[in-house]
Design a protein around this motif. Structure first.
Motif, PDB file in Angstrom:
ATOM      1  N   UNK A   1       0.845  -1.190   0.000  1.00  0.00           N
ATOM      2  CA  UNK A   1       0.000   0.000   0.000  1.00  0.00           C
ATOM      3  C   UNK A   1       0.882   1.241   0.000  1.00  0.00           C
ATOM      4  N   UNK A   2       0.334   2.360  -0.424  1.00  0.00           N
ATOM      5  CA  UNK A   2       1.116   3.582  -0.330  1.00  0.00           C
ATOM      6  C   UNK A   2       1.185   3.973   1.141  1.00  0.00           C
TER       7      UNK A   2
ATOM      8  N   UNK B   1      -1.683  -5.112  -2.825  1.00  0.00           N
ATOM      9  CA  UNK B   1      -1.351  -3.700  -3.033  1.00  0.00           C
ATOM     10  C   UNK B   1      -2.097  -2.798  -2.055  1.00  0.00           C
TER      11      UNK B   1
ATOM     12  N   UNK C   1       5.672   7.570  -2.414  1.00  0.00           N
ATOM     13  CA  UNK C   1       4.823   7.958  -3.534  1.00  0.00           C
ATOM     14  C   UNK C   1       5.323   7.325  -4.826  1.00  0.00           C
TER      15      UNK C   1
ATOM     16  N   UNK D   1       5.071   3.601  -5.044  1.00  0.00           N
ATOM     17  CA  UNK D   1       3.679   3.223  -5.257  1.00  0.00           C
ATOM     18  C   UNK D   1       3.273   3.450  -6.704  1.00  0.00           C
ATOM     19  N   UNK D   2       3.771   4.538  -7.284  1.00  0.00           N
ATOM     20  CA  UNK D   2       3.471   4.784  -8.702  1.00  0.00           C
ATOM     21  C   UNK D   2       4.037   3.683  -9.570  1.00  0.00           C
TER      22      UNK D   2
ATOM     23  N   UNK E   1       1.769   0.541  -9.316  1.00  0.00           N
ATOM     24  CA  UNK E   1       0.534   0.545 -10.096  1.00  0.00           C
ATOM     25  C   UNK E   1       0.834   0.574 -11.592  1.00  0.00           C
TER      26      UNK E   1
ATOM     27  N   UNK F   1       2.230   3.038 -13.255  1.00  0.00           N
ATOM     28  CA  UNK F   1       2.271   4.366 -13.857  1.00  0.00           C
ATOM     29  C   UNK F   1       3.676   4.688 -14.356  1.00  0.00           C
TER      30      UNK F   1
END
Lengths: 448, 302, 276
Positions: free
Chosen positions: A225-226, A278, A419, A422-423, A426, A428
């Motif tokens: 998790x973020x 996640x 951050x 986490x990006x 996912x 990104x």
């Protein structure tokens, strides 16, 4: 014969009794100099805090000092402490602080060194054994620029927890050897770590240790998790790959090839983790183990105790613990909290007595019996401790522990790290892109 | 009567000023001073994590960094605008639909409206936790239902950026559609009956009646709803903080979350001040635009 | 006949849709309350346990063993005082706005509204820093004052509307009888606006009761209301879902009761008196 035994018993009883009577305490405790004072102590809501809470009546009885606990979950503690320190509200006399904030607290002038209290004969515990301390722990958790500011209040470090019963299961051992060509044993490197995680990932309906599964079983669980849990976990692999966040000069090297590789390795574990991974933090990772649904994962030593609680856990007694296997070096991400004393503390002497008491040999042993990771060697020599889960394994981890940067800028650092990791998770950004951005962020923060 | 009323006004005397004293002095202390303080702070470097940043005046440096160097700034602002636009328009659409259903000739309207009120009365914090509870990827009740109805999910709804954003949008719609519904319903029910009768006699169908007669009549209400909902959507913090904390990645990092992070995670209060100032400015612009594009007088008129 | 049938069909359809929507709006809450009455094993049992033996242990553990009862009291204290103070400060102003034209009163009015438009994060940052200088952090008073930033706007806006609705004749009669303005306000106007006052008070209570950010940032443990401590049940070594749902239900119940009491005024309140 019987008589002799009786005599020996009586004598040894007397000896123990006289020892405890003779047990020296600081004069201030003996005289109850600070009777009637109430200390306020803020700490994270973790089992070691509960353990101290359970023991503290002993201190209160001996010294006449009352200690009030304020227990918050992880993310609140720093906010509350900083609030108190900025506002000079002087609510707290003792604070439990994650060690990566030590530099910040000291540099901002918020907490005071303990040396001068140790020099005070009124306050000093004559039996305080300096040689017994695990100095790597004390240095990282409590020392900044050669001054001592505190001792670990929760001396936790990352360990790998795994299902020993499955690892030793003959059926699984056989089929593992067939598939991978080597014996199933504790992974000696990260390649084997992944092999085992892959091997033990089973779908519903498949067999595990000879039994048909009524739900899926996962090789691992990741706290992705973020949330701070994310960088904590990734940094284990980063250390194992030989990477680091800052080099010896304190310059950021976040996007080093080792780090990128480590992040890609970390991504490759996701297929063997539960679908919700996640959204996990430490808590959910433990839960999935407690429900007998995962094989091996990285966890904080203090949180891991939840897995050994037969009331909550189906796998209590079936677990073993180890260090994060090497690629370049075996490792363990160190993450202690320390007792610090605010400069503005209203009762510094009493606060010192509390810190000293909690760090003493006897109390460390008692705390260890309740699941706290002690920072004294003598604790681990105790036969009772040797029989406990986790603790004997943890010393190995403490010896290879690596620390995250303890610089004052850490809060913004870590936030940026979380951050961007986490990006990347996912999708990104790729691992490289994410760490490149981090590197830039770090450079900007440090340039200030 | 008018003359007496004038007299009343006249005899208000100093009282009419005096009565404002508590409110204005209070607001002065708790909103104006903080606001000026924020403006002051936004020109300074002030941090509780970086030693040496103790409030030096640095001019427009914070704003320069905000506009030029901080990708999160534009990201969070645009995300907030998108979130506000989507949530308000969906809520408005759904709200009008449901209000129309409730405005039919049905029994039990009161019970329905009472039950509708529940989501918006629950504390946003509890709403966040409640959905987190139901969306638990392995054990949540909603996941159970989704599986039962044949949706197989590879991962939890809050695990990927897109679904997480849609989820917080959904939660906001769940919570605040009732608000829109109740207001529109109140409007619909207080409307004069005659034009509707006339239209019905003239043979208009119900859609036509709604669009050509009801809609113009409730237009002022719609403006108010849009205004209030926009303001609130801009403020939203609690639910998202609990549900996603801004993640995964930066998929749900709305303005208020990022502002919170700068100030209370980075402890960079100077930079944070310039950020929240900007956020406030944008709220003012958006609401002002709404004000002026619609009829300002309907709101301000007495 | 056919038309009758169609009308009936339409009505059934409407009822079905409405019932479904209602189910959607209340199900999460009902599920939370149900979960709060379950044991640890039942909460996450799959398939979900619809019928179970209810237990109050979650409530008892959370309230008494974990000491949430003090937080509950904090919630009550903060909500009550924030409401009371807002009324004392705001009502005269609302009355003045409703009764007397004053140079610039539109500006006053608009200024009051702006305080509500600002995202709370913009207010909480400076308040935090200012509080740190005047020792208001970690105090009940600090949170109460912070809550007034939004409650005051409410009071002024809504009460103005209520005062405007009062028949002016009575006040005039009072004036003719020689009442002073303050006496008039106190003995005649306020009792007349009683209904409005109660509605406003309850709305302020609800706002204050549900508020999180101000209390979270400005408050410490000794003045933390329930909204601040409930998320704390999500810990690093386990989430206490049972207690969490229990406290979630508990904190909501008074609000639901309150909102049913003032259902009549609710819309007016929520729209800042824009809709009567």
């Amino acid at each position: 014969m019987k008589k002799i035994i009786m005599v020996v018993l009586v004598i040894s009883g007397l000896l123990i009794g006289s020892l405890s009577v003779a047990q020296a305490v600081p004069l201030a405790v003996k005289d109850k100099t600070y009777e009637g004072i109430t200390l306020r102590y803020i700490a994270e809501a973790v089992p070691p805090t509960d353990a101290v809470l359970k023991l503290v009546p002993e201190f209160e009885k001996a010294s006449g000092i009352k200690v009030e606990f304020e227990i918050y979950p992880y993310e609140y503690v720093i906010e509350k402490e900083t609030t108190d320190l900025i506002g000079k509200t002087r609510i707290y006399d003792v604070m439990s602080v994650p060690y990566e904030h030590l530099g910040r607290y000291v540099e901002m002038g918020w907490c005071q060194p303990l040396e001068k209290f140790f020099e005070n004969p009124q306050l000093k515990d004559p039996q305080f054994d300096w040689n017994d301390l695990i100095m790597t722990s004390v240095k990282l958790a409590g020392m900044w620029k050669d001054k001592l500011y505190g001792f670990p209040s929760n001396n936790c470090t990352h360990i790998v927890m795994y299902r020993e019963d499955l690892m030793n299961n003959p059926i699984e051992k056989r089929s593992f050897k067939e598939k991978y060509g080597y014996e199933l044993h504790y992974p000696s490197n990260l390649v084997q770590y992944k092999d085992q995680i892959e091997f033990f990932t089973r779908k519903k309906g498949e067999k595990l240790a000879g039994k048909i599964l009524d739900r899926a079983f996962y090789g691992t669980a990741l706290s992705a998790k973020r949330h701070p849990a994310l960088y904590c976990e990734w940094m284990d692999f980063m250390f194992a790959f030989g990477g680091n966040l800052l080099d010896e000069n304190g310059d950021p090297i976040v996007n080093s090839p080792e780090n990128i590789e480590a992040l890609e390795y970390y991504f490759s574990l996701f297929k063997y983790a539960p679908p919700g991974t996640k959204e996990y933090t430490w808590d959910e990772v433990s839960t999935i183990f407690q429900q007998d649904q995962a094989y091996m994962a990285v966890q904080w030593s203090d949180v891991a105790f939840g897995v050994e609680d037969p009331e909550k856990s189906k796998v209590a007694g079936k677990m073993r613990y180890g260090v994060v296997p090497r690629l370049v070096r075996p490792t363990s991400h160190y993450g202690p909290w320390s007792y610090l004393m605010p400069t503005a503390s209203k009762h510094p002497e009493a606060a010192f007595l509390f810190i000293q008491w909690a760090s003493s040999k006897e109390v460390q042993l008692k705390l260890a019996k309740m699941g706290m990771i002690a920072f004294r060697y003598s604790t681990y020599d105790n036969p009772e401790i040797k029989k406990m889960p986790i603790l004997p394994d943890v010393v190995l981890a403490l010896e290879v522990a690596q620390s995250r940067p303890r610089i004052p800028e850490w809060p913004e650092f870590s936030s940026s790290l979380i951050l961007h990791l986490s990006e990347a998770i996912t999708g990104e950004k790729t691992a490289k892109e994410a760490l490149d951005v981090c590197q830039k962020d770090f450079e900007r923060i440090l340039r200030k | 009567m008018i003359s007496i009323f004038k007299g009343l006004r006249g005899r208000g005397g100093n009282l009419r000023y005096l009565f404002h004293v508590p409110t204005l002095s209070f607001l002065f202390f708790i909103t104006l001073i903080p606001f000026l303080y924020v403006i002051n702070l936004s020109f300074r470097s002030y941090s509780f994590s970086i030693p040496g940043m103790t409030g030096q005046f640095i001019g427009l440096e914070n704003f320069r960094r905000l506009l030029n160097e901080d990708p999160m700034f534009w990201h969070s602002i645009s995300l907030t605008l998108v979130f506000t636009f989507l949530s308000v328009s969906i809520e408005l659409g759904l709200g009008m639909g449901i209000a129309n259903l409730l405005n039919q000739d049905i029994r039990g309207r009161r019970i329905f409206t009472t039950l509708f009120m529940i989501p918006m009365m629950i504390s946003p914090i509890v709403v966040g936790l409640l959905w987190k509870f139901m969306l638990n990827p392995e054990l949540g009740i909603l996941m159970f239902f989704l599986k039962k109805f044949g949706f197989t999910l590879k991962e939890g709804l809050l695990s990927s950026g897109k679904t997480a954003f849609l989820t917080i949008l959904f939660v906001d719609v769940w919570g605040w559609t009732p608000f829109v519904t109740l207001i529109i319903l109140a409007g619909l029910q207080s409307m004069p009956k005659d034009p509707f009768e006339a239209a019905r006699i003239a043979g208009a169908n119900s859609l036509q009646i709604f669009f050509y007669i009801a809609l113009p009549l409730i237009k002022p209400l719609i403006i108010i709803v849009v205004l209030l909902r926009s303001i609130d959507a801009f403020r939203v913090f609690d639910t998202i903080y609990i549900l996603t904390g801004g993640g995964p990645g930066s998929a749900t990092e709305l303005g208020s979350i990022y502002g919170f992070r700068i100030n209370f995670k980075f402890w960079d209060m100077g930079y944070g001040a310039s950020y929240v100032l900007f956020l406030f400015l944008i709220v003012l612009i958006v609401t002002d635009l709404l004000f002026f594009f619609t009829q300002r007088k309907t709101y301000m008129s007495r | 006949m056919k038309q009758h049938f169609r009308a009936k069909l339409k009505l059934t359809l409407i009822y079905t849709v409405l019932c479904l929507i209602c189910l959607g709006t209340i199900f999460p809450y009902v599920w939370m309350v149900m979960s709060s009455l379950k044991t640890r094993l039942d909460i996450f049992s799959i398939p979900p346990a619809w019928i179970f033996k209810p237990t109050l242990s979650n409530y008892i553990i959370a309230l008494f063993e974990k000491g949430f009862i003090t937080n509950f009291l904090n919630t009550v204290i903060i909500a009550c005082f924030a409401t009371l103070l807002s009324l004392i400060v705001g009502v005269p102003s609302a009355y003045a706005l409703a009764r007397w034209r004053l140079f610039g009163d539109h500006q006053v009015f608009f200024y009051v509204l702006t305080t509500r438009m600002a995202p709370p994060i913009t207010i909480v940052v400076p308040l935090y820093l200012l509080y740190s200088k005047v020792f208001l952090l970690n105090t009940h008073i600090g949170i109460i004052i912070a809550h007034m930033t939004f409650n005051l706007a409410y009071v002024v806006w809504i009460m103005r509307g209520f005062f405007e609705m009062l028949p002016k004749e009575i006040e005039e009669a009072g004036l003719v009888d020689g009442c002073g303005n303050i006496r008039l306000f106190w003995y005649i106007v306020l009792p007349l606006a009683r209904g409005g006052l109660i509605a406003t008070a309850i709305l302020c209570m609800i706002m204050s009761w549900n508020e999180f950010l101000f209390a979270f940032i400005l408050g410490g443990i000794k003045c933390a209301p329930l909204t601040v401590v409930i998320p704390g049940l999500v810990t690093t070594y386990g989430t206490f879902w049972g207690q969490l749902t229990a406290m979630g239900s508990l904190v909501t119940i008074p609000i639901l009761v309150f909102s049913f009491i003032i259902q009549k005024h609710l819309i007016r309140g929520l729209t800042f008196g824009a809709i009567k």
